[in-house]
Enzyme design. Structure first.
Site, mmCIF file in Angstrom:
data_model
loop_
_atom_site.group_PDB
_atom_site.id
_atom_site.type_symbol
_atom_site.label_atom_id
_atom_site.label_comp_id
_atom_site.label_asym_id
_atom_site.label_seq_id
_atom_site.Cartn_x
_atom_site.Cartn_y
_atom_site.Cartn_z
ATOM 1 N NE ARG A 6 -7.824 -1.387 -16.750
ATOM 2 C CZ ARG A 6 -7.036 -2.446 -16.657
ATOM 3 N NH1 ARG A 6 -7.524 -3.650 -16.791
ATOM 4 N NH2 ARG A 6 -5.748 -2.309 -16.418
ATOM 5 N NE ARG A 62 -9.124 15.671 -6.706
ATOM 6 C CZ ARG A 62 -10.133 14.907 -7.094
ATOM 7 N NH1 ARG A 62 -10.741 15.138 -8.222
ATOM 8 N NH2 ARG A 62 -10.544 13.920 -6.341
ATOM 9 C CB CYS A 74 -4.381 5.822 -4.997
ATOM 10 S SG CYS A 74 -4.184 7.214 -6.106
ATOM 11 C CD GLU A 77 -2.745 -3.579 -10.409
ATOM 12 O OE1 GLU A 77 -2.830 -4.817 -10.535
ATOM 13 O OE2 GLU A 77 -3.623 -2.808 -10.794
ATOM 14 N NE ARG A 89 -2.102 -3.356 -14.572
ATOM 15 C CZ ARG A 89 -0.917 -3.755 -14.098
ATOM 16 N NH1 ARG A 89 -0.443 -3.247 -12.983
ATOM 17 N NH2 ARG A 89 -0.222 -4.671 -14.741
ATOM 18 C CE1 TYR A 107 -3.898 -1.475 -20.585
ATOM 19 C CE2 TYR A 107 -5.427 -0.987 -22.368
ATOM 20 C CZ TYR A 107 -5.161 -1.546 -21.129
ATOM 21 O OH TYR A 107 -6.173 -2.166 -20.433
ATOM 22 N NE ARG A 115 -6.445 -6.932 -22.944
ATOM 23 C CZ ARG A 115 -7.763 -6.905 -22.754
ATOM 24 N NH1 ARG A 115 -8.250 -6.582 -21.576
ATOM 25 N NH2 ARG A 115 -8.590 -7.222 -23.731
#
Length: 125
Positions: A6, A62, A74, A77, A89, A107, A115
């Site tokens: 993540r 890319r 893509c 959310e 994210r 993050y 997180r």
């Protein structure tokens, strides 16, 4: 074995250059800190909050040498009212034998607040 790695970051403006640059920085840190090679990656999912519309952040992958054939998607959310704004994210699906607890989830920016329990010291930058 496939592991999920993540990452998340934020941008200050809904501007194509900033979206691509922030995503590239995030991806490069995920790759470097987890020692990922493109041929290890099954797929990459990138989601954005509804306030990011100026670019597909997948364009950033890319820009990384050797990552041309990695499948990237893509998506948007869920628009939860209290969600972190201008957030990108990443979920990278990687073939690796690294134990789950040794994966470095990255993050950056305001996304650190998502997180804080996974915060890792920058190992190499």
């Amino acid at each position: 074995m496939i592991r999920g790695i993540r990452g998340a970051t934020t941008v200050t403006e809904n501007i194509e250059d900033e979206i691509i640059e922030a995503t590239e920085i995030l991806l490069r840190q995920m790759i470097e800190q987890n020692k990922i090679e493109a041929n290890m990656v099954a797929s990459v999912f990138i989601s954005v909050t509804e306030d990011i519309t100026a670019a597909f952040p997948a364009k950033a992958i890319r820009l990384i040498n050797g990552w041309t054939f990695v499948p990237v998607m893509c998506m948007r959310e869920i628009p939860v009212p209290s969600a972190l704004a201008k957030c990108i994210r990443v979920m990278m699906h990687v073939n690796t034998m690294i134990p789950q607890e040794e994966i470095s989830h990255i993050y950056l920016g305001n996304a650190i607040s998502l997180r804080p329990d996974l915060k890792v010291e920058n190992k190499s930058l």
